[in-house]
Motif scaffolding. Structure first.
Motif, PDB file in Angstrom:
ATOM      1  N   UNK A 136       0.812  -1.216   0.000  1.00  0.00           N
ATOM      2  CA  UNK A 136       0.000   0.000   0.000  1.00  0.00           C
ATOM      3  C   UNK A 136       0.851   1.274   0.000  1.00  0.00           C
ATOM      4  N   UNK A 137       2.156   1.127  -0.250  1.00  0.00           N
ATOM      5  CA  UNK A 137       3.042   2.285  -0.263  1.00  0.00           C
ATOM      6  C   UNK A 137       2.745   3.193  -1.459  1.00  0.00           C
ATOM      7  N   UNK A 138       2.876   4.509  -1.253  1.00  0.00           N
ATOM      8  CA  UNK A 138       2.746   5.455  -2.358  1.00  0.00           C
ATOM      9  C   UNK A 138       3.842   6.504  -2.246  1.00  0.00           C
ATOM     10  N   UNK A 139       4.001   7.312  -3.297  1.00  0.00           N
ATOM     11  CA  UNK A 139       5.143   8.219  -3.390  1.00  0.00           C
ATOM     12  C   UNK A 139       4.775   9.685  -3.555  1.00  0.00           C
ATOM     13  N   UNK A 140       3.572   9.982  -4.043  1.00  0.00           N
ATOM     14  CA  UNK A 140       3.156  11.369  -4.227  1.00  0.00           C
ATOM     15  C   UNK A 140       1.754  11.560  -3.660  1.00  0.00           C
ATOM     16  N   UNK A 141       1.493  12.776  -3.189  1.00  0.00           N
ATOM     17  CA  UNK A 141       0.160  13.202  -2.773  1.00  0.00           C
ATOM     18  C   UNK A 141      -0.243  14.378  -3.648  1.00  0.00           C
ATOM     19  N   UNK A 142      -1.460  14.348  -4.169  1.00  0.00           N
ATOM     20  CA  UNK A 142      -1.989  15.454  -4.958  1.00  0.00           C
ATOM     21  C   UNK A 142      -3.336  15.873  -4.389  1.00  0.00           C
ATOM     22  N   UNK A 143      -3.606  17.158  -4.431  1.00  0.00           N
ATOM     23  CA  UNK A 143      -4.910  17.647  -3.992  1.00  0.00           C
ATOM     24  C   UNK A 143      -5.417  18.695  -4.969  1.00  0.00           C
ATOM     25  N   UNK A 193      15.283   8.840 -11.354  1.00  0.00           N
ATOM     26  CA  UNK A 193      14.677  10.115 -10.994  1.00  0.00           C
ATOM     27  C   UNK A 193      13.197  10.053 -11.345  1.00  0.00           C
ATOM     28  N   UNK A 194      12.334  10.342 -10.367  1.00  0.00           N
ATOM     29  CA  UNK A 194      10.882  10.320 -10.579  1.00  0.00           C
ATOM     30  C   UNK A 194      10.343  11.711 -10.282  1.00  0.00           C
ATOM     31  N   UNK A 195       9.595  12.283 -11.224  1.00  0.00           N
ATOM     32  CA  UNK A 195       9.079  13.642 -11.098  1.00  0.00           C
ATOM     33  C   UNK A 195       7.572  13.670 -11.267  1.00  0.00           C
ATOM     34  N   UNK A 212       1.404  14.949 -14.575  1.00  0.00           N
ATOM     35  CA  UNK A 212       2.106  13.845 -15.212  1.00  0.00           C
ATOM     36  C   UNK A 212       3.147  13.282 -14.261  1.00  0.00           C
ATOM     37  N   UNK A 213       3.470  12.018 -14.437  1.00  0.00           N
ATOM     38  CA  UNK A 213       4.596  11.390 -13.757  1.00  0.00           C
ATOM     39  C   UNK A 213       5.653  11.052 -14.808  1.00  0.00           C
ATOM     40  N   UNK A 214       6.902  11.450 -14.549  1.00  0.00           N
ATOM     41  CA  UNK A 214       8.019  11.156 -15.444  1.00  0.00           C
ATOM     42  C   UNK A 214       9.043  10.320 -14.687  1.00  0.00           C
ATOM     43  N   UNK A 215       9.487   9.252 -15.310  1.00  0.00           N
ATOM     44  CA  UNK A 215      10.510   8.384 -14.722  1.00  0.00           C
ATOM     45  C   UNK A 215      11.722   8.393 -15.649  1.00  0.00           C
ATOM     46  N   UNK A 257     -10.807  16.996  -4.538  1.00  0.00           N
ATOM     47  CA  UNK A 257     -10.378  15.660  -4.126  1.00  0.00           C
ATOM     48  C   UNK A 257      -8.893  15.629  -3.781  1.00  0.00           C
ATOM     49  N   UNK A 258      -8.516  14.531  -3.064  1.00  0.00           N
ATOM     50  CA  UNK A 258      -7.113  14.279  -2.750  1.00  0.00           C
ATOM     51  C   UNK A 258      -6.764  12.879  -3.249  1.00  0.00           C
ATOM     52  N   UNK A 259      -5.491  12.696  -3.613  1.00  0.00           N
ATOM     53  CA  UNK A 259      -5.068  11.430  -4.213  1.00  0.00           C
ATOM     54  C   UNK A 259      -3.683  11.027  -3.708  1.00  0.00           C
ATOM     55  N   UNK A 260      -3.446   9.714  -3.707  1.00  0.00           N
ATOM     56  CA  UNK A 260      -2.096   9.179  -3.559  1.00  0.00           C
ATOM     57  C   UNK A 260      -1.695   8.568  -4.893  1.00  0.00           C
ATOM     58  N   UNK A 261      -0.387   8.560  -5.177  1.00  0.00           N
ATOM     59  CA  UNK A 261       0.123   7.981  -6.421  1.00  0.00           C
ATOM     60  C   UNK A 261       1.224   6.988  -6.086  1.00  0.00           C
ATOM     61  N   UNK A 262       0.975   5.721  -6.383  1.00  0.00           N
ATOM     62  CA  UNK A 262       1.990   4.683  -6.238  1.00  0.00           C
ATOM     63  C   UNK A 262       2.778   4.594  -7.538  1.00  0.00           C
ATOM     64  N   UNK A 263       4.055   4.214  -7.427  1.00  0.00           N
ATOM     65  CA  UNK A 263       4.932   4.167  -8.595  1.00  0.00           C
ATOM     66  C   UNK A 263       5.261   2.736  -9.007  1.00  0.00           C
ATOM     67  N   UNK A 264       5.551   1.893  -8.041  1.00  0.00           N
ATOM     68  CA  UNK A 264       5.975   0.516  -8.318  1.00  0.00           C
ATOM     69  C   UNK A 264       4.911  -0.483  -7.881  1.00  0.00           C
ATOM     70  N   UNK A 265       4.718  -1.551  -8.621  1.00  0.00           N
ATOM     71  CA  UNK A 265       5.350  -1.895  -9.899  1.00  0.00           C
ATOM     72  C   UNK A 265       4.772  -1.122 -11.086  1.00  0.00           C
TER      73      UNK A 265
END
Length: 396
Positions: A60-67, A336-338, A348-351, A71-79
């Motif tokens: 359930x790990x995530x890396x970004x929070x957006x609001x 690098x993750x942006x 957007x998410x850039x890897x 609404x509010x969101x979490x963004x997981x990256x892997x896998x």
């Protein structure tokens, strides 16, 4: 308590019959709230739950929070990149978030006159109102008393730290106050020490919320907009005193559409990302040694990576609106993750790996343009001042 003891005895007995690697794998599927309670099972489990690698592997790990406005969101990256809706867990306080800031274990959500300290992984939050005697103040960050122990303080259990928030506002001059989480006491901040004045705060601090490292907050600052180099201003929460020019940065801003973002690197260092809005070239610097909270004279910046990727987008889409539109990023080994918004406000998410753009994903599930966003690394540290649960007791 007897039932807890029975569960503890059974769990210890069961794990002795299982390979440790299998125990770890099973625990990565357990919910964060349950993991907090499982700290009392044994010292080995407690140490495991403090391991960032284990937290990274939790499902359930995530890396970004957006609001956004609604609404509010979490963004997981892997896998893979996954967007999920979140709630702030404070009744009737969901809307009108003005700024998000990653403060290690917690997020700081600033509204117009109030703020929330939030652990979204544990679904815990605490509401903080501005000082009633000066309601115009707004929160700028959260830190804790490090007692000048430098890196040794990082070994202190987070539940034992004395957390404080810092607030500021204009009243004929800039007023700075701290608020103690435990005692709820407000104090005026002592005068600044160093070679610049923060009297005209808007002209000197590049960002409103500071970056937290070893309990202290750091801001990117400049003497004036023609400065060839920027520097860091440091707030020591132990002495409750500002220190100007903690260290120089290896670059300046030069143009408001250049990206310029300070982050913590490998838990005890800084990283700095800059992107030129014309060439789109990205430069990343990191500090060579661990940061000494008492003195920045030994800070040495090294070029970590320079990226010139064809057709790479600009990371600041709006001119004269920073830092709200600055990108969020983290470095994981060589990756690098942006997170940033394009010219239309869509996130957007850039890897990036080495000098190649590995993936570029638009977050279509995020409603409303121009969301606020920040990085967040999940933590099992409860929000200070909340009720202590059985699972937070110290392991013998």
């Amino acid at each position: 308590m007897d039932s807890t003891k029975t569960i503890k005895e059974r769990t210890v007995h069961d794990q002795e019959e299982l390979p440790w690697e299998l125990v770890e794998e099973i625990l990565t599927h357990v919910s964060p709230i349950s993991l907090v309670r499982f700290r009392i099972v044994c010292k080995r489990w407690n140490d495991l739950f403090n391991d960032k690698t284990f937290i990274d592997n939790n499902k359930s790990t995530f890396r970004f929070i957006l609001t956004t406005k609604s609404k509010m969101y979490s963004v997981s990256i892997d896998p893979k990149i996954v967007v999920r809706e979140l709630t702030l867990d404070v009744p009737d306080k969901e809307s009108d978030i003005k700024h998000l800031a990653d403060c290690n274990e917690f997020l700081l959500c600033r509204m117009k006159k109030e703020a929330a300290v939030w652990n979204p992984w544990l679904k815990q939050s605490r509401w903080i109102k501005a000082d009633v005697s000066q309601p115009s103040l707004e929160v700028d960050g959260i830190g804790y008393d490090n007692n000048n122990n430098n890196n040794n303080n990082n070994k202190m259990r987070a539940e034992e730290r004395r957390y404080k928030t810092i607030w500021s506002g204009w009243k004929n001059h800039w007023v700075w106050k701290t608020q103690d989480f435990s005692s709820h006491v407000w104090k005026d901040l002592k005068p600044i020490s160093g070679d610049i004045s923060l009297k005209h705060k808007v002209d000197t601090l590049f960002t409103r919320c500071g970056v937290l490292l070893h309990g202290n907050l750091y801001w990117i600052a400049f003497y004036d907009k023609t400065d060839p180099l920027y520097h860091l201003v440091n707030l020591d929460f132990s002495s409750e005193r500002f220190y100007a020019s903690f260290c120089d940065l290896p670059c300046g801003m030069n143009h408001p559409r250049n990206a310029l973002v300070l982050r913590v690197f490998r838990e005890d260092r800084f990283s700095l990302l800059k992107q030129c809005y014309k060439t789109k070239k990205i430069e990343i610097w990191v500090t060579k040694n661990k940061i000494n909270v008492e003195d920045g004279n030994d800070v040495v910046w090294m070029n970590f990576r320079t990226l010139s990727i064809p057709n790479f987008p600009g990371l600041v889409a709006k001119e004269y609106s920073y830092p709200q539109t600055q990108p969020s990023y983290f470095i994981n080994d060589k990756r690098l993750v942006l997170c940033s918004s394009d010219e239309t406000g869509h996130p957007w998410i850039y890897v990036v790996e080495e000098n190649k753009l590995i993936s570029k994903v638009q977050l279509n599930d995020v409603v409303d343009p121009w969301p606020l966003h920040c990085t967040y690394f999940p933590s099992l540290v409860p929000v200070p001042g909340g009720p202590r649960e059985e699972g937070l007791l110290q392991v013998n």
